[in-house]
Design a protein around this motif. Structure first.
Motif, PDB file in Angstrom:
ATOM      1  N   TYR A 230      -8.536   7.911  -0.531  1.00  0.00           N
ATOM      2  CA  TYR A 230      -7.123   7.868  -0.898  1.00  0.00           C
ATOM      3  C   TYR A 230      -6.213   7.720   0.298  1.00  0.00           C
ATOM      4  N   ARG A 231      -6.759   7.825   1.494  1.00  0.00           N
ATOM      5  CA  ARG A 231      -5.920   7.637   2.668  1.00  0.00           C
ATOM      6  C   ARG A 231      -6.149   6.270   3.321  1.00  0.00           C
TER       7      ARG A 231
ATOM      8  N   HIS B 237      -0.431   8.674  -5.978  1.00  0.00           N
ATOM      9  CA  HIS B 237      -0.561  10.057  -5.523  1.00  0.00           C
ATOM     10  C   HIS B 237       0.722  10.863  -5.704  1.00  0.00           C
TER      11      HIS B 237
ATOM     12  N   LEU C  42      -2.840   3.985   3.638  1.00  0.00           N
ATOM     13  CA  LEU C  42      -1.900   4.450   4.661  1.00  0.00           C
ATOM     14  C   LEU C  42      -2.482   4.269   6.050  1.00  0.00           C
TER      15      LEU C  42
ATOM     16  N   GLU D 244       1.915   1.711  -3.557  1.00  0.00           N
ATOM     17  CA  GLU D 244       0.759   2.172  -4.325  1.00  0.00           C
ATOM     18  C   GLU D 244       0.498   3.657  -4.080  1.00  0.00           C
ATOM     19  N   ASN D 245       0.631   4.100  -2.837  1.00  0.00           N
ATOM     20  CA  ASN D 245       0.439   5.516  -2.522  1.00  0.00           C
ATOM     21  C   ASN D 245       1.461   6.385  -3.248  1.00  0.00           C
TER      22      ASN D 245
ATOM     23  N   PRO E  73       0.814  -1.233   0.000  1.00  0.00           N
ATOM     24  CA  PRO E  73       0.000   0.000   0.000  1.00  0.00           C
ATOM     25  C   PRO E  73       0.842   1.276   0.000  1.00  0.00           C
ATOM     26  N   LEU E  74       2.040   1.208   0.602  1.00  0.00           N
ATOM     27  CA  LEU E  74       2.907   2.390   0.597  1.00  0.00           C
ATOM     28  C   LEU E  74       3.444   2.649  -0.802  1.00  0.00           C
TER      29      LEU E  74
END
Length: 600
Positions: A555-556, A501, A559, A496-497, A493-494
């Motif tokens: 979107y958060r 983004h 994280l 992907e962020n 997920p990190l």
């Protein structure tokens, strides 16, 4: 001695409670309160006097400080003039004409400037033996009368500053507190005397605010400032209490002033670089301070006596009501206070004591019931919290956003439609591997190398989507940590962020860097990108959202889930750390203990 005490105790046991209470009241309340009242009255009077004395002492200290502030400027000016070469030239030049003297005076305007700039200064004049100079009220030739004055002789006999209350011939012989200082000119082997007059209005304004008779006295006993304006300029010897001040050191003294007991506070004031001193004296009568305290003390004693009489009557009336039942109930209360909740009071009756006994029994029963309920509630709450943590962990582990998979498939489909390149098969294989791994993931931990394989597949797919010009990546993996077990889906997920983004508005040159490092039984993971970055305000907003279980901004979610899973599994000290700079990218790091256990 012991026999006497035993006999007295036996006699007290034979006295009825009513009489015991009356005797106790007299011995324990009446006599001590009366003694304390008298003591407090005297102490209150003395305290008021001490406070007034302390206040006067503080006032004198304040006057001392303010006076030093006022005379500080004359001292500084005299220090400057002591080494002023221009003053040296003006004083020691042998003038051949009146024009030369006037021109020299015109060029040297320092005295006037100092008087205009500083309100503390009233006048500056310099006495010189240069006979070619002209008297202009600033520079004065030393005449025989001047040379015979005590202040001039004292100045010429020794170096340094001294203060006197002297006449100023340039101001109609009015007296001023003056700084007097000898200035020597070694080059010319001459000397002169500098006199700087202190502004009398400044001193009077300061002293006039004092509540009691206060004065400042010079070494010769002249009052240079006083609360009573009529005293200014007089010598202290003219006042009736002057003899009391003879050779008195600084401190507080008692004496009679106008026939009344009074106190006097004396404080020495030693200006900087001065060989003599001033004195600050404040006088007040004791009656003016304690008269109000005496009235309050008498009123207080009257109230105390009246209260004691009323209390005595009340004790006498109600002492017969007090009985042994109260003592029994008191004993039961003490048992409860010591933790015995099996106590039952056997005091009966329908009066207040009887009702209190019944309420006491009901209270003990209620406390026992409440303690049982609290214990059961704590047990259930602990089980509920454990269950909630398990549910939250499972829910957060399943909240990975799958949108990128559909976007990747659509990109593959479009590229396959347009081209027919062989790389599509590799991308499809990686995508399938990711889908298969996601379906297989449960609550158990996985090896770090398996998580990194998913990360690599994800980055290859995104690189395929965006193209080599827009996205490149680098994986720096510590070989010692490949087999470390970590929670699943905690790095992907990190990544992907960072891609979605961080590089969202980057047209080309996007770069994602993953680094793992094993040190001191800790696994450190760092994910960084060179994207658009995040403002400080947004960083603060994201940090707040990491702790919010109800956050709705999608979107958060990745994280937030990773952060909260780390906290739930390893504790509050472990979670995500975000740092970013607009235009320079974002970095996300976390550390977890190797072999750590869940806190759930």
């Amino acid at each position: 001695m012991k026999k006497s005490i035993r006999t007295m105790g036996q006699r007290m046991n034979n006295i009825r409670i009513k009489k015991k209470l009356i005797i106790s009241f007299i011995l324990v309340v009446f006599v001590p309160v009366l003694i304390v009242g008298i003591f407090l009255t005297v102490a209150f009077r003395q305290n008021v006097l001490d406070q007034a004395t302390q206040q006067i002492t503080n006032n004198v200290e304040r006057i001392k400080k303010q006076t030093l502030d006022i005379i500080r400027m004359p001292i500084e000016i005299s220090d400057k003039l002591l080494v002023d070469s221009r003053l040296t030239n003006v004083v020691n030049t042998q003038y051949s004409s009146t024009f030369d003297v006037v021109k020299a005076f015109w060029d040297y305007r320092d005295f006037k400037d100092y008087i205009q700039l500083y309100s503390e200064i009233y006048n500056i004049r310099f006495y010189t033996t240069n006979m070619t100079i002209l008297d202009n009220w600033e520079f004065l030739k030393v005449t025989d009368p001047i040379a015979e004055t005590d202040w001039y002789k004292s100045a010429m006999e020794r170096d340094g500053i001294h203060w006197e209350y002297i006449k100023d011939e340039t101001k109609n012989n009015r007296r001023y507190l003056s700084l007097i200082r000898k200035i020597t000119f070694p080059t010319y082997r001459t000397s002169g005397v500098l006199v700087i007059g202190v502004n009398q209005d400044e001193l009077n304004a300061m002293i006039s605010q004092e509540p009691f008779d206060t004065m400042i006295i010079d070494d010769n006993g002249y009052m240079i400032a006083a609360k009573n304006p009529e005293w200014v300029g007089k010598n202290i010897s003219e006042l009736d209490f002057a003899s009391k001040l003879t050779n008195k050191a600084a401190g507080t003294y008692e004496f009679k002033y106008d026939g009344k007991p009074s106190k006097i506070v004396i404080e020495d004031l030693q200006p900087e670089s001065s060989f003599n001193r001033l004195k600050i004296v404040s006088v007040f009568t004791i009656d003016s301070i304690v008269s109000g305290a005496n009235r309050i003390s008498l009123l207080g004693l009257g109230i105390i006596l009246l209260s004691l009489v009323i209390a005595f009557v009340m004790i006498y009336i109600f002492s017969a009501i007090i009985s042994k039942r109260m003592l029994v109930l008191n004993k039961d209360l003490n048992k409860v206070a010591m933790g015995d909740l099996n106590v039952i009071s056997h005091v009966t009756g329908n009066d207040e004591i009887g009702i209190l006994s019944k309420q006491f029994n009901n209270m003990v029963v209620s406390i026992r019931g409440l303690m049982d309920e609290v214990a059961e509630s704590h047990k259930q709450q602990a089980q509920l919290q454990l269950r909630q943590k398990e549910i939250k962990l499972k829910m957060m582990a399943s909240q990975i956003n799958p949108h990128f998979l559909f976007n990747a498939l659509e990109s593959i489909r479009m590229k396959a439609h347009i081209k027919g390149e062989t790389e599509i098969s590799s991308i499809v294989r990686m995508l399938g591997k990711m889908i298969r791994r996601n379906l297989e993931i449960g609550a158990r931990k996985i090896a770090l190398k398996d998580e990194l394989e998913m990360v690599r597949c994800y980055l290859e797919i995104q690189k395929f989507r965006y193209g080599n010009d827009r996205l490149t990546f680098r994986l720096d993996i510590d070989a010692n940590g490949q087999e470390i077990e970590i929670p699943p889906l905690i790095i992907q997920p990190l990544i992907e962020n960072a891609v979605v983004h961080g590089l969202e508005n980057v047209a080309e040159g996007g770069f994602v860097w993953l680094k793992t490092e094993v040190s001191d039984h800790m696994l450190r993971v760092e994910v960084s990108d060179n994207g658009v970055g995040i403002s400080d305000a947004k960083i603060n907003e994201i940090n707040e959202s990491l702790h919010d279980m109800e956050e709705e901004e999608e979107y958060r979610i990745g994280l937030r889930n990773v952060h909260q899973r780390l906290v739930m599994i390893y504790g509050d000290g472990y979670g995500l750390t975000l740092t970013s700079e607009l235009g320079a990218g974002t970095r996300i790091t976390f550390e977890i203990p190797i072999g750590g256990h869940s806190l759930a």
